[in-house]
Design an enzyme around this catalytic site. Structure first.
Site, short mmCIF file in Angstrom:
data_model
loop_
_atom_site.label_atom_id
_atom_site.label_comp_id
_atom_site.label_asym_id
_atom_site.label_seq_id
_atom_site.Cartn_x
_atom_site.Cartn_y
_atom_site.Cartn_z
N TRP A 191 0.83 -1.20 0.00
CA TRP A 191 0.00 0.00 0.00
C TRP A 191 0.87 1.25 0.00
O TRP A 191 0.60 2.20 -0.73
CB TRP A 191 -0.94 -0.03 1.20
N LYS B 115 -13.50 -4.37 10.07
CA LYS B 115 -13.81 -5.07 8.81
C LYS B 115 -12.79 -6.18 8.55
O LYS B 115 -13.09 -7.17 7.89
CB LYS B 115 -13.91 -4.08 7.65
N GLY C 163 -10.85 2.68 3.80
CA GLY C 163 -11.92 2.34 2.87
C GLY C 163 -11.52 1.23 1.93
O GLY C 163 -10.42 0.68 2.02
#
Length: 320
Positions: free
Chosen positions: A11, A185, A130
């Site tokens: 990332w 999540k 997100g």
């Protein structure tokens, strides 16, 4: 637009590469780490080739001095120690953006709390979370994400600064909910992988509905807006986490269910323990998180843990 990215995993390297289209980007990595040495030797990793506008840097002080906007993308469990290192450099007034998801395992604290407790200089602080996988972004597939902080003006400035045709950014207004939802999540991703590994993938729809509901209850008990659980930080990230072949957390859960080894980072593992502790501290039932915890930390077989979950006493669907 110059910026510094601290952390050169998939990332971090993607963010450095992507933002270098608008200006010079300094990408810092720890000397001797496999990720950094691979990039230094070839300017490539398993996902991309770094553009010339990305400057690799192993000296933390020089990396910090290069920009007023600093993105951090490292493992959540390393953040407290890493933040302490930042104190040795003149960082007052800089903006730090945490592009990472998780909770501190031992304390259950949110990452912005960890940063605030660890830093001795005043800085701007935000999170950027997100849905989206590096592989999809590199293929040109766009997605939506959310930026949040406790300073509305700072949030807007970051969104305006980094908005693009590939990354549509929304302005978050609930830092507690955004951070808890984003971290949780990953736990739901492990649960999805456990279902996949046991041939119960058809239950992932129910997992989405019930998982978002229990995290909404926790967010509300912690003083956040329960609707955040149904936003981009949590429910909006489910497709990328519960179904994608790129999801480390889902793949980890699937490996556990099948009795296989999985060596890549799965941030949802320590987050599971942190969430269970938060649920106990705030008096909130978290049946899915507790089921994942029982499997990962207590060695309860997945079949037995799932049976306990399914045979809980009947509840109204939207009980408080």
């Amino acid at each position: 637009m110059n910026c510094t990215v601290l952390g050169c995993g998939r990332w971090g390297s993607f963010l450095a590469s992507f933002h270098s289209r608008r200006g010079r980007v300094v990408l810092w990595g720890r000397s001797g780490s496999r990720s950094f040495e691979t990039l230094r030797e070839s300017r490539k990793n398993d996902y991309l080739t770094l553009p010339e506008a990305v400057v690799l840097e192993e000296d933390l002080g020089r990396a910090l001095a290069a920009s007023e906007t600093v993105i951090i993308s490292i493992s959540a469990q390393q953040l407290r120690g890493f933040a302490a290192r930042l104190n040795g450099h003149p960082i007052a007034g800089k903006t730090f953006i945490l592009c990472m998801k998780g909770l501190e395992e031992e304390t259950g604290k949110r990452l912005t709390q960890v940063m605030r407790e660890s830093l001795t200089q005043p800085v701007g602080l935000a999170v950027w979370v997100g849905p989206g996988h590096v592989q999809d972004f590199l293929a040109g597939v766009p997605n939506c994400m959310v930026v949040d902080s406790d300073d509305r003006a700072l949030t807007r400035r970051i969104v305006e600064q980094f908005q693009s045709e590939l990354l549509r950014l929304y302005i978050g207004t609930d830092l507690i909910g955004t951070e808890i939802g984003a971290a949780a999540k990953n736990v739901m991703g492990i649960a999805a992988g456990l279902l996949d590994g046991k041939g119960l993938s058809s239950l992932k729809g129910a997992l989405m509905a019930r998982g978002a509901r229990e995290i909404a209850r926790l967010i509300r008990a912690m003083g956040g807006n329960e609707l955040s659980a149904y936003g981009l930080c949590h429910l909006g990230d489910y497709e990328a986490t519960l179904f994608s072949p790129h999801s480390h957390n889902r793949r980890f859960g699937e490996a556990v269910a099948r009795g296989e080894q999985y060596t890549l980072l799965a941030e949802g593992v320590p987050t599971t323990q942190a969430l269970v502790r938060l649920g106990e501290a705030h008096g909130v039932e978290l049946p899915i998180c507790e089921t994942v915890y029982a499997i990962l930390y207590r060695g309860v077989p997945a079949e037995e843990a799932f049976q306990r979950l399914f045979f809980r006493s009947a509840k109204e669907e939207f009980y408080v």
